[in-house]
Design a protein around this motif. Structure first.
Motif, PDB file in Angstrom:
ATOM      1  N   ARG A 113      32.876  34.943  25.759  1.00 24.18           N
ATOM      2  CA  ARG A 113      33.691  35.707  25.771  1.00 24.18           C
ATOM      3  C   ARG A 113      32.413  36.402  26.725  1.00 24.18           C
ATOM      4  O   ARG A 113      30.788  35.863  26.826  1.00 24.18           O
ATOM      5  CB  ARG A 113      33.253  36.264  24.234  1.00 24.18           C
ATOM      6  N   PRO A 114      32.539  38.287  27.244  1.00 18.17           N
ATOM      7  CA  PRO A 114      31.698  38.392  27.977  1.00 18.17           C
ATOM      8  C   PRO A 114      30.725  39.734  26.788  1.00 18.17           C
ATOM      9  O   PRO A 114      30.868  39.809  26.084  1.00 18.17           O
ATOM     10  CB  PRO A 114      32.284  40.130  28.775  1.00 18.17           C
ATOM     11  N   ILE A 115      29.445  39.592  28.208  1.00 18.42           N
ATOM     12  CA  ILE A 115      28.581  40.526  26.975  1.00 18.42           C
ATOM     13  C   ILE A 115      27.960  41.494  27.900  1.00 18.42           C
ATOM     14  O   ILE A 115      27.796  41.601  29.128  1.00 18.42           O
ATOM     15  CB  ILE A 115      27.229  39.272  27.327  1.00 18.42           C
ATOM     16  N   ILE A 116      27.763  42.643  27.169  1.00 19.55           N
ATOM     17  CA  ILE A 116      27.053  43.530  27.961  1.00 19.55           C
ATOM     18  C   ILE A 116      25.466  43.852  26.988  1.00 19.55           C
ATOM     19  O   ILE A 116      25.626  43.995  26.335  1.00 19.55           O
ATOM     20  CB  ILE A 116      28.145  45.077  27.716  1.00 19.55           C
ATOM     21  N   PHE A 117      24.160  43.014  27.972  1.00 19.45           N
ATOM     22  CA  PHE A 117      22.648  43.718  27.780  1.00 19.45           C
ATOM     23  C   PHE A 117      22.413  45.029  27.903  1.00 19.45           C
ATOM     24  O   PHE A 117      23.312  45.411  29.263  1.00 19.45           O
ATOM     25  CB  PHE A 117      22.025  42.774  28.106  1.00 19.45           C
ATOM     26  N   VAL A 118      21.908  45.296  27.501  1.00 21.46           N
ATOM     27  CA  VAL A 118      21.830  46.420  27.310  1.00 21.46           C
ATOM     28  C   VAL A 118      20.314  46.540  26.557  1.00 21.46           C
ATOM     29  O   VAL A 118      19.385  46.481  25.593  1.00 21.46           O
ATOM     30  CB  VAL A 118      21.862  47.324  26.105  1.00 21.46           C
ATOM     31  N   PRO A 178      23.415  37.463  34.691  1.00 25.87           N
ATOM     32  CA  PRO A 178      24.364  38.424  34.970  1.00 25.87           C
ATOM     33  C   PRO A 178      24.103  39.345  35.726  1.00 25.87           C
ATOM     34  O   PRO A 178      23.976  39.391  36.813  1.00 25.87           O
ATOM     35  CB  PRO A 178      22.349  39.129  34.382  1.00 25.87           C
ATOM     36  N   ILE A 179      25.358  40.641  35.182  1.00 23.26           N
ATOM     37  CA  ILE A 179      25.628  40.824  36.982  1.00 23.26           C
ATOM     38  C   ILE A 179      25.508  42.469  36.764  1.00 23.26           C
ATOM     39  O   ILE A 179      25.224  43.655  35.387  1.00 23.26           O
ATOM     40  CB  ILE A 179      27.078  41.233  37.202  1.00 23.26           C
ATOM     41  N   PHE A 180      24.463  43.557  37.733  1.00 25.55           N
ATOM     42  CA  PHE A 180      23.729  44.525  36.986  1.00 25.55           C
ATOM     43  C   PHE A 180      24.392  45.996  37.617  1.00 25.55           C
ATOM     44  O   PHE A 180      25.202  46.177  38.833  1.00 25.55           O
ATOM     45  CB  PHE A 180      22.058  44.736  38.209  1.00 25.55           C
ATOM     46  N   VAL A 181      24.205  46.775  36.818  1.00 20.61           N
ATOM     47  CA  VAL A 181      24.140  48.304  37.177  1.00 20.61           C
ATOM     48  C   VAL A 181      23.395  48.861  37.985  1.00 20.61           C
ATOM     49  O   VAL A 181      22.022  48.666  37.560  1.00 20.61           O
ATOM     50  CB  VAL A 181      24.740  48.993  36.215  1.00 20.61           C
ATOM     51  N   ALA A 193      27.373  41.473  32.053  1.00 24.33           N
ATOM     52  CA  ALA A 193      26.013  42.762  32.780  1.00 24.33           C
ATOM     53  C   ALA A 193      25.335  43.172  31.902  1.00 24.33           C
ATOM     54  O   ALA A 193      24.896  43.639  30.849  1.00 24.33           O
ATOM     55  CB  ALA A 193      27.561  44.129  32.242  1.00 24.33           C
ATOM     56  N   VAL A 194      24.670  44.416  33.242  1.00 23.08           N
ATOM     57  CA  VAL A 194      23.257  44.537  32.476  1.00 23.08           C
ATOM     58  C   VAL A 194      23.433  45.666  32.632  1.00 23.08           C
ATOM     59  O   VAL A 194      23.917  46.341  34.100  1.00 23.08           O
ATOM     60  CB  VAL A 194      22.330  43.974  32.981  1.00 23.08           C
ATOM     61  N   ILE A 195      23.348  47.472  32.058  1.00 25.66           N
ATOM     62  CA  ILE A 195      22.971  48.423  32.174  1.00 25.66           C
ATOM     63  C   ILE A 195      21.592  49.206  31.432  1.00 25.66           C
ATOM     64  O   ILE A 195      21.265  48.327  30.145  1.00 25.66           O
ATOM     65  CB  ILE A 195      23.981  49.010  31.653  1.00 25.66           C
ATOM     66  N   PHE A 196      21.071  49.881  32.498  1.00 24.51           N
ATOM     67  CA  PHE A 196      19.840  50.518  31.585  1.00 24.51           C
ATOM     68  C   PHE A 196      20.078  51.821  31.216  1.00 24.51           C
ATOM     69  O   PHE A 196      20.246  53.298  31.818  1.00 24.51           O
ATOM     70  CB  PHE A 196      18.856  50.707  33.073  1.00 24.51           C
ATOM     71  N   PRO A 197      20.614  51.783  29.997  1.00 18.88           N
ATOM     72  CA  PRO A 197      21.037  53.700  29.550  1.00 18.88           C
ATOM     73  C   PRO A 197      20.662  54.499  29.319  1.00 18.88           C
ATOM     74  O   PRO A 197      20.751  55.645  29.469  1.00 18.88           O
ATOM     75  CB  PRO A 197      21.560  53.447  27.459  1.00 18.88           C
ATOM     76  N   VAL A 227      21.903  56.701  27.008  1.00 19.33           N
ATOM     77  CA  VAL A 227      23.349  57.811  27.577  1.00 19.33           C
ATOM     78  C   VAL A 227      24.275  56.771  27.408  1.00 19.33           C
ATOM     79  O   VAL A 227      24.103  55.362  27.629  1.00 19.33           O
ATOM     80  CB  VAL A 227      22.844  58.250  29.019  1.00 19.33           C
ATOM     81  N   THR A 228      25.169  56.942  26.621  1.00 18.78           N
ATOM     82  CA  THR A 228      26.474  56.118  25.954  1.00 18.78           C
ATOM     83  C   THR A 228      27.710  56.007  27.269  1.00 18.78           C
ATOM     84  O   THR A 228      28.224  54.645  27.336  1.00 18.78           O
ATOM     85  CB  THR A 228      27.108  57.000  24.904  1.00 18.78           C
ATOM     86  N   GLY A 229      27.191  57.249  28.777  1.00 16.47           N
ATOM     87  CA  GLY A 229      28.648  56.855  29.372  1.00 16.47           C
ATOM     88  C   GLY A 229      28.987  55.414  29.630  1.00 16.47           C
ATOM     89  O   GLY A 229      30.131  54.802  29.773  1.00 16.47           O
ATOM     90  N   GLY A 230      28.028  54.891  30.655  1.00 12.32           N
ATOM     91  CA  GLY A 230      28.357  53.502  31.252  1.00 12.32           C
ATOM     92  C   GLY A 230      28.540  52.757  30.133  1.00 12.32           C
ATOM     93  O   GLY A 230      29.882  52.277  30.149  1.00 12.32           O
ATOM     94  N   VAL A 231      27.795  52.068  29.126  1.00  9.15           N
ATOM     95  CA  VAL A 231      28.410  51.047  28.281  1.00  9.15           C
ATOM     96  C   VAL A 231      29.261  51.526  27.465  1.00  9.15           C
ATOM     97  O   VAL A 231      30.251  50.932  27.835  1.00  9.15           O
ATOM     98  CB  VAL A 231      27.355  51.222  26.759  1.00  9.15           C
TER      99      VAL A 231
END
Length: 252
Positions: A74-79, A100-103, A153-157, A173-177
């Motif tokens: 399954r996909p993963i969103i690393f925060v 991992p693919i970055f924002v 995906a990797v996003i720095f909130p 910040v919630t928006g990107g996640v």
């Protein structure tokens, strides 16, 4: 005396760092055009291993701890929390199994050997922070990509790096996640607690702080099902703050 050591070892590492970027930039171009995307990915993995383990040249150390049983189906969103540009390389290397693919800021897609080429070819979400609509479209595209490929995906909130001497974290910040979860509804959200990278380069690339201790801790995943994106992001930040013993700034 310590400042002299910092300056001297910084020069050694930055010469090495620049050489790594140039060599692996050429290797990426060749691997992508001659051998394909998978060969390009492996080249990027090893580039980031070289960047990370090169920190030993400054007398510094890195430690990777995985407290999560990460799925591969399954996909993963690393925060992660965000302290430094050096947060990134160990994530790519140690979590390479999950691709991992970055924002990332769109400005980074040009001008940096090795790094910019990878951002353009990896499928990274290249966002213009002055154009919210464009940013949402890019993040949504990345969400769809990880949903279809079971990658991560990797996003720095926090949105930007935090180098508070008190160890405070900016509010997530919630928006990107939320956008990623909307397009990747089967994703697991996994917090990563990063310690010490802000201390390693508190003033940018020069001078670095020699003999720093840096660590990356992958924390147990958060199931988004039955939770709002706001709740998921709050739980992720609380998990990181608890691991690091940090406080969270009330607002910015």
């Amino acid at each position: 005396m310590k400042k002299l050591v910092d300056y001297s070892l910084s020069i050694v590492y930055l010469l090495y760092f620049g050489l790594v970027l140039v060599i692996f930039h050429v290797a990426q171009v060749v691997s992508f055009h001659v051998f394909g995307k998978q060969a390009h990915k492996k080249t990027v993995d090893w580039m980031n291993a070289a960047i990370s383990y090169g920190w030993y040249l400054t007398g510094s150390s890195i430690q990777f701890n995985n407290q999560a049983n990460l799925p591969t189906d399954r996909p993963i969103i690393f925060v992660p929390n965000h302290q430094s540009m050096f947060d990134i390389s160990p994530i790519i290397w140690f979590l390479r199994r999950h691709t991992p693919i970055f924002v990332s800021k769109v400005e980074l897609a040009h001008g940096i050997p090795g790094v910019s080429y990878n951002l353009r070819k990896s499928g990274a979400a290249l966002i213009d922070r002055k154009d919210p609509k464009q940013a949402i479209v890019e993040i949504a595209r990345l969400g769809k990509l990880i949903q279809e490929t079971k990658r991560s995906a990797v996003i720095f909130p926090e949105g930007t790096r935090t180098r508070s001497p008190q160890g405070e974290m900016k509010p997530f910040v919630t928006g990107g996640v939320a956008t990623l979860l909307k397009r990747a509804p089967s994703a697991l959200v996994v917090p990563i607690a990063i310690r010490g990278t802000g201390h390693f380069n508190p003033k940018g690339l020069f001078p670095l702080t020699s003999f720093s201790r840096m660590s990356w801790t992958v924390l147990p995943g958060i199931e988004p099902t039955g939770r709002t994106p706001d709740e998921v992001v709050r739980l992720a930040q609380e998990s990181i703050a608890k691991e690091l013993g940090h406080t969270i700034q009330a607002g910015v």
